[in-house]
Design an enzyme around this catalytic site. Structure first.
Site, PDB file in Angstrom:
ATOM      1  N   LYS A  13      -2.297   4.695 -14.486  1.00 39.05           N
ATOM      2  CA  LYS A  13      -1.181   3.977 -15.130  1.00 39.05           C
ATOM      3  C   LYS A  13      -1.600   2.585 -15.599  1.00 39.05           C
ATOM      4  O   LYS A  13      -1.271   2.165 -16.700  1.00 39.05           O
ATOM      5  CB  LYS A  13       0.012   3.825 -14.163  1.00 39.05           C
ATOM      6  N   ARG A  88       9.876   3.225  -8.135  1.00 41.72           N
ATOM      7  CA  ARG A  88       9.128   4.121  -7.258  1.00 41.72           C
ATOM      8  C   ARG A  88      10.061   4.887  -6.328  1.00 41.72           C
ATOM      9  O   ARG A  88       9.593   5.687  -5.524  1.00 41.72           O
ATOM     10  CB  ARG A  88       8.172   3.292  -6.396  1.00 41.72           C
ATOM     11  N   ARG A 122     -12.858   3.129  -6.833  1.00 35.96           N
ATOM     12  CA  ARG A 122     -12.301   2.144  -7.769  1.00 35.96           C
ATOM     13  C   ARG A 122     -12.702   0.720  -7.377  1.00 35.96           C
ATOM     14  O   ARG A 122     -12.621   0.335  -6.213  1.00 35.96           O
ATOM     15  CB  ARG A 122     -10.764   2.261  -7.759  1.00 35.96           C
ATOM     16  N   ARG A 163      -0.439   6.557   0.874  1.00 37.21           N
ATOM     17  CA  ARG A 163       0.185   6.229  -0.428  1.00 37.21           C
ATOM     18  C   ARG A 163       0.552   7.493  -1.195  1.00 37.21           C
ATOM     19  O   ARG A 163       1.583   7.550  -1.861  1.00 37.21           O
ATOM     20  CB  ARG A 163      -0.775   5.360  -1.264  1.00 37.21           C
TER      21      ARG A 163
END
Ligand code: AMP
Length: 207
Positions: A13, A88, A122, A163
């Site tokens: 995103k 969310r 990442r 998560r």
């Protein structure tokens, strides 16, 4: 144009939002980035938000909604914005409906196995937010601003699992919530390829 980016953490995103901002000019509003800025302060709130984020849980709706409400009332959001990581929860989405009209929800779709691989490799620039992947970026220095890249605390394996569970339980119901305005794109291929489909969609939408 007012756009929401939906999708699990690590689906791409943030990268997509940056490309939309670059070409269309709408500001990217990332609640994750807003919370990371709060965490840098020295306050009781900062410590509370830090411990929530480190566990992979969600910051309470009330605070999150307030922060977004303030941010999108600023002048640079007059002609539109991209919400990255908000809403969310269904509760947040309902609150947002009362604040403004969202034109489109873009669902960035990626399987969990690839997400886990991408998140654990990442690298993030703490200064400008640029994102890299250690599989194809062989340096610790940000190309854009020369800061030293870091692995986010919540990109560590235990937190990633949490998560994704939180996403599945709280955020995935939003796909149904926005079914009347949903554009789905796979991010399994390159970031440029993902963006190409989104760009075509946005250009058509704007006609
Ligand atoms: P992100 O950078 O979008 O992955 O967000 C990092 C963390 O910030 C999340 O794991 C949550 O703890 C918190 N956060 C970001 N956006 C929200 C939101 N809309 N509601 C609640 N917590 C959020």
């Amino acid at each position: 144009m007012k756009i929401i980016l939906l999708g699990a953490p690590g689906s791409g995103k943030g990268t997509l939002a940056k490309k939309i901002t670059r070409d269309f000019g709408f500001p990217q509003i990332s609640t994750g980035d807003l919370f990371r800025a709060i965490v840098k302060e020295d306050s009781a709130l900062a410590r509370e938000v830090k411990s929530i984020m480190e566990s992979g849980a969600l910051v309470p709706d009330e605070l999150t909604i307030e922060i977004v409400k303030n941010r999108i009332s600023q002048k640079d959001c007059e002609n539109g914005f991209i919400l990255d990581g908000f809403p969310r929860t269904v509760n947040q989405a309902k609150a947002l409906e009362k604040i403004t009209d969202i034109d489109s929800a873009i669902l960035v779709d990626l399987d969990f196995e690839t997400i886990i691989d991408r998140l654990s490799s990442r690298l993030t620039c703490p200064a400008c937010g640029e994102i890299y992947n250690s599989h194809n970026y062989d340096s610790e220095i940000c190309q854009k601003c020369s800061a030293t890249l870091i692995q986010r605390d919540d990109d560590k394996p235990e937190t990633i699992k949490n998560r994704l569970e939180v996403y599945e339980k709280n955020t995935s119901p939003l796909i149904n919530f926005y079914s009347d305005r949903l554009f789905k794109v796979s991010s399994a291929n390159s970031a440029e390829e993902t963006y190409r489909s989104v760009k075509t969609f946005l250009e058509k939408f704007g006609e």
